[in-house]
Design an enzyme around this catalytic site. Structure first.
Site, PDB file in Angstrom:
ATOM      1  N   LYS A  65      -8.305  33.948 -27.409  1.00  0.00           N
ATOM      2  CA  LYS A  65      -8.285  32.905 -28.557  1.00  0.00           C
ATOM      3  C   LYS A  65      -9.656  32.676 -29.228  1.00  0.00           C
ATOM      4  O   LYS A  65      -9.789  31.977 -30.258  1.00  0.00           O
ATOM      5  CB  LYS A  65      -7.513  31.588 -28.205  1.00  0.00           C
ATOM      6  CG  LYS A  65      -6.261  31.766 -27.779  1.00  0.00           C
ATOM      7  CD  LYS A  65      -5.762  30.445 -27.677  1.00  0.00           C
ATOM      8  CE  LYS A  65      -4.069  30.400 -27.040  1.00  0.00           C
ATOM      9  NZ  LYS A  65      -3.522  29.161 -26.755  1.00  0.00           N
ATOM     10  N   SER A 149     -12.567  21.344 -21.671  1.00  0.00           N
ATOM     11  CA  SER A 149     -11.831  20.134 -21.081  1.00  0.00           C
ATOM     12  C   SER A 149     -11.964  20.355 -19.585  1.00  0.00           C
ATOM     13  O   SER A 149     -12.981  19.801 -19.036  1.00  0.00           O
ATOM     14  CB  SER A 149     -10.388  20.329 -21.516  1.00  0.00           C
ATOM     15  OG  SER A 149      -9.496  19.204 -21.494  1.00  0.00           O
ATOM     16  N   ASP A 226     -10.298  14.640 -31.577  1.00  0.00           N
ATOM     17  CA  ASP A 226      -9.603  15.107 -30.543  1.00  0.00           C
ATOM     18  C   ASP A 226      -8.679  13.862 -29.795  1.00  0.00           C
ATOM     19  O   ASP A 226      -8.931  12.789 -29.755  1.00  0.00           O
ATOM     20  CB  ASP A 226     -10.623  15.402 -29.267  1.00  0.00           C
ATOM     21  CG  ASP A 226     -10.283  15.922 -28.060  1.00  0.00           C
ATOM     22  OD1 ASP A 226      -8.986  15.551 -27.721  1.00  0.00           O
ATOM     23  OD2 ASP A 226     -10.984  16.807 -27.691  1.00  0.00           O
ATOM     24  N   HIS A 259      -8.952  19.242 -30.157  1.00  0.00           N
ATOM     25  CA  HIS A 259      -9.081  19.640 -28.816  1.00  0.00           C
ATOM     26  C   HIS A 259      -8.836  21.382 -28.504  1.00  0.00           C
ATOM     27  O   HIS A 259      -8.716  21.736 -27.609  1.00  0.00           O
ATOM     28  CB  HIS A 259      -8.281  18.819 -27.964  1.00  0.00           C
ATOM     29  CG  HIS A 259      -8.565  18.942 -26.440  1.00  0.00           C
ATOM     30  ND1 HIS A 259      -9.836  18.207 -25.683  1.00  0.00           N
ATOM     31  CD2 HIS A 259      -8.045  19.425 -25.323  1.00  0.00           C
ATOM     32  CE1 HIS A 259      -9.872  18.394 -24.491  1.00  0.00           C
ATOM     33  NE2 HIS A 259      -8.721  19.136 -23.970  1.00  0.00           N
TER      34      HIS A 259
END
Length: 281
Positions: A65, A149, A226, A259
């Site tokens: 991705k 994250s 986010d 995010h």
């Protein structure tokens, strides 16, 4: 050392995404990881960037991705993407929620006996580099670390605790202060038990208090849109901790970004260039 098996290969930007499996002594299960080998790896050793993924992810998310391979190919840097937790142990409750257990190793060494195989800190800092030592094309003396994250938390804490192993640290949307957010409190109490002093070893803001190690270049990008920004991520706490420790850091708030990997792919080239600069010195 257990045999490392190549289980996948795809060409990309004249380099190759390679997927491997091996039996992990740290985690007592089969683990998979990806290595992107840039074209330069065909003719000599290349530096590496470790990428630690977030909650629910595997070794595949970043590789499929982020499109980080474009800049990695241009600059001649290998990308290493491990999985986020042990798998296959069948521990009761390991799949009950997205933020604990499978896919949520939090890059700690668990001390609660039930979760004794959740030793992702040891895996990332010791076992995986040892496994990669057999890859002649990788120059592991030139390594940097980054993540997103939960993986951003991992990159920050691992980088700060092992500054001699890395040249630079970066993170997208990191969990900056896990002792002060629901995700972190659940993970730290679940894996480490009630001793809050032990939690501090896995909290970047706590590690920066009285920090006296090498001050590696540090870059953080955080989107202002986010959904997890206020409750879970708290970049303002990291900024305050860096300021108090006189630790130079670039913490950028990116207007309107969320995010997701859309955010990561937008700024990934900046991060690869940032690490390339540190790795070249």
């Amino acid at each position: 050392m257990a045999e490392v098996k190549e289980i996948g290969s795809t060409k990309m930007f004249e380099g190759f995404n390679k997927r491997y499996s091996h039996m992990s002594a740290s985690l007592s299960c089969e683990m998979k990881f990806h290595v992107y080998l840039p074209p330069a790896a065909a003719s000599g050793k290349v530096p590496v960037i470790y990428y630690l993924s977030g909650l629910t992810c595997t070794d595949e998310n970043f590789i499929t991705k982020s499109c980080a391979q474009r800049m990695a190919a241009e600059l001649g840097i290998a990308l290493i993407a491990p999985d986020t937790s042990p798998r296959g142990h069948g521990v009761e409750g390991e799949a009950d929620s997205y933020d604990f257990g499978v896919g949520a190793g939090f890059y700690v060494n668990a001390t609660v006996d039930k979760w004794k195989n959740w030793r992702m800190y040891e895996y990332v800092t010791e076992e995986l580099p040892s496994v990669l030592g057999s890859f002649d094309m990788l120059d592991l003396s030139k390594s940097s670390i980054m993540g997103h994250s939960m993986g951003g938390h991992g990159a920050l804490t691992i980088g700060l605790k092992n500054a001699g192993k890395y040249k630079s640290i970066s993170a997208f949307s990191p969990i900056c202060n896990p002792m002060d957010c629901p995700w972190g409190l659940k993970a730290l109490s679940g894996y480490l038990g009630d001793d809050k002093e032990s939690w501090k070893e896995y909290d970047a803001c706590e590690l920066l208090k009285g920090y006296s190690g090498p001050k590696l270049p540090l870059l953080v990008d955080q989107g202002t849109a986010d959904n997890f920004l206020v409750e879970q991520l708290k970049p303002e706490n990291l900024q305050a901790a860096c300021t108090a420790a006189e630790y130079p850091a670039t913490i950028r708030m990116q207007e309107g970004y969320d995010h997701s990997y859309f955010f990561i792919s937008t700024f990934i080239a900046d991060h690869i260039k940032f690490h390339a600069d540190a790795l070249s010195k």
